[in-house]
Design an enzyme around this catalytic site. Sequence first.
Site, PDB file in Angstrom:
ATOM      1  CB  SER A 151      -0.884   0.016   1.246  1.00 47.46           C
ATOM      2  OG  SER A 151      -0.065   0.149   2.396  1.00 47.46           O
ATOM      3  N   GLY A 196       4.447   2.322   1.892  1.00 52.39           N
ATOM      4  CA  GLY A 196       5.564   2.944   1.187  1.00 52.39           C
ATOM      5  C   GLY A 196       5.978   4.279   1.782  1.00 52.39           C
ATOM      6  CD  GLU A 248       6.274  -1.672  -8.801  1.00 55.48           C
ATOM      7  OE1 GLU A 248       5.638  -0.739  -9.327  1.00 55.48           O
ATOM      8  OE2 GLU A 248       7.414  -1.994  -9.118  1.00 55.48           O
ATOM      9  CB  CYS A 297      -0.975  -3.108  -7.716  1.00 50.71           C
ATOM     10  SG  CYS A 297       0.183  -3.993  -8.711  1.00 50.71           S
TER      11      CYS A 297
HETATM   12  C1  UN1 Z   1       0.483  -6.678  -8.600  1.00 49.61           C
HETATM   13  O1  UN1 Z   1      -0.743  -6.641  -8.596  1.00 49.61           O
HETATM   14  O2  UN1 Z   1       1.145  -6.418  -7.556  1.00 49.61           O
HETATM   15  O3  UN1 Z   1       0.287  -6.551 -14.572  1.00 49.61           O
HETATM   16  C2  UN1 Z   1       1.292  -7.118  -9.763  1.00 49.61           C
HETATM   17  C3  UN1 Z   1      -0.242  -7.361 -13.817  1.00 49.61           C
HETATM   18  C4  UN1 Z   1       0.620  -8.477 -13.284  1.00 49.61           C
HETATM   19  C5  UN1 Z   1       1.307  -8.077 -12.030  1.00 49.61           C
HETATM   20  C6  UN1 Z   1       0.486  -7.396 -10.994  1.00 49.61           C
HETATM   21  N1  UN1 Z   1       1.590  -8.820 -14.267  1.00 49.61           N
HETATM   22  O4  UN1 Z   1      -1.415  -7.309 -13.509  1.00 49.61           O
END
Ligand code: UN1
Length: 505
Positions: free
Chosen positions: A238, A242, A259, A293
């Site tokens: 989250s 971070g 990330e 994400c």
């Molecule tokens: C994530 O949700 O942390 O692009 C990574 C994507 C996947 C990776 C997601 N290759 O949805």
Amino acid sequence: MTAPATQTHSLLERLGVPAAALRGGPLSVRSPIDGSTLAQLPVHSADDVSRLVGEAQSAFLAWRSVPAPRRGELIRLLGEELRAEKETLGTLVSLEAGKILTEGLGEVQEMIDICDFAVGLSRQLHGLTIASERPGHRMMESWHPLGVIGVISAFNFPAAVWSWNFALAIVCGDAVVWKPSEKTPLTALACQALFERAARRFGAEAPAGLSCVAIGLREIGEAIVDDTRVALVSATGSTRMGREVGPRVARRFGRCLLELGGNNAVVVTPSADLDLAVRGILFAAAGTAGQRCTTTRRLIVHESVREMLVARLRKAYEKLAIGDPREPGTLVGPLIDRAAFESMQSALAAAAEEGGKVYGGERVLADTRPDAWYVRPAIVEMPAQTATVRHETFAPILYVLGYEHFEEAIAMHNDVPQGLSSAVFGNDLRETEQFLSAAGSDCGIANVNIGTSGAEIGGAFGGEKETGGGRESGSDAWRNYMRRATNTINYSRSLPLAQGVRFDV
Ligand code: UN1
């Protein structure tokens, strides 16, 4: 269907994690499929982490001198182990994270892909040669292994995110200490077991301590974050996490690769192929139960196609099979836990308060799975981009916003704190190219006529603003895991100084 615990234990056994390791300890690991307990795990202490980092540091000192292509061989062997156990590990991911089987398998495929990528990379850790301004001199840039890498990962990609970091770090000559999410430690133990299998085949050149898993809660992450021997902390999770990790690592001049959250949007223009848009949005918004994400959280649609598109999406949402992710045909599995369900419900209530019209979003299967949290993915038509829309809720909610002019769509698109992934659907080159231009999407990922999620490993993965700025996976992300040295070599018999400076006695 077999009880998740029974199935999990036999998968782990097969992957080389002994059942004895799963009994006795304070950490309860639950399956989101039915809420049942999969294991009771012992946890590490902050002192344990310090010891593990010490071992990783010793391993690094040996590993950094092993030639990079040879280091690549270890990752090639890991790729072989992953290929052999794709089904096993993919099923374990389903059991522990709740994603449907095809996505569990997809996650392992993503690991295999990054291993292949890293093997090739192990012969391509290229530096530069640079023209020197001085006669008889040359300059170059060398890339050297960095040190111990701390990986902190989230529940939703319990294996692949580690592998993006791990495969690159190992070929780059580093050692890795991994803190997986406390919600998905079993997958981490399985990955470590597969790595150990590969390392045994590789032989004694792979030092002990090259890879380890630290299990526990927040204090484990903190111990990694604060340890000056950890050269790079790569953290996925989250924005709130971070915001704490970044400054703490910076205070000790460590490096960070963050990330963090996304608030990814799809813009649908009047020239869009709506069949394509519906399919693209459906997977990106409702797939993985909205827990990527990269999940599409906002739909910014031209008023001329809004009604039609929303109607089609609502129809498609009604057909989504929600249920046990192991069942063939299921498209939407459970949310990870009750807290995820509650934050989804409060976001929906807040959106309604702000004038949103909510379709779906309710709990389902409560009678047969009382301890699990299944929901119907929600579509919410919003009057404006409100505070709730601007916030990332890690659940399947798709907010719909209308626009009249493309500039307005881009402005609305960029007017959120996050900047991970984005997409435009359209066949008007002027609009789609504008979206990809410097004045278009401000995200780290910008797509045309495909959704926001499901990126391939060959590209750099990550985003701007509150997403944290890090880039993992493909392209030149390997540079994160190495340090750069600029070298100037004088092969002449004199010593001219740069910039024409004179200093003669
Ligand atoms: C994530 O949700 O942390 O692009 C990574 C994507 C996947 C990776 C997601 N290759 O949805």
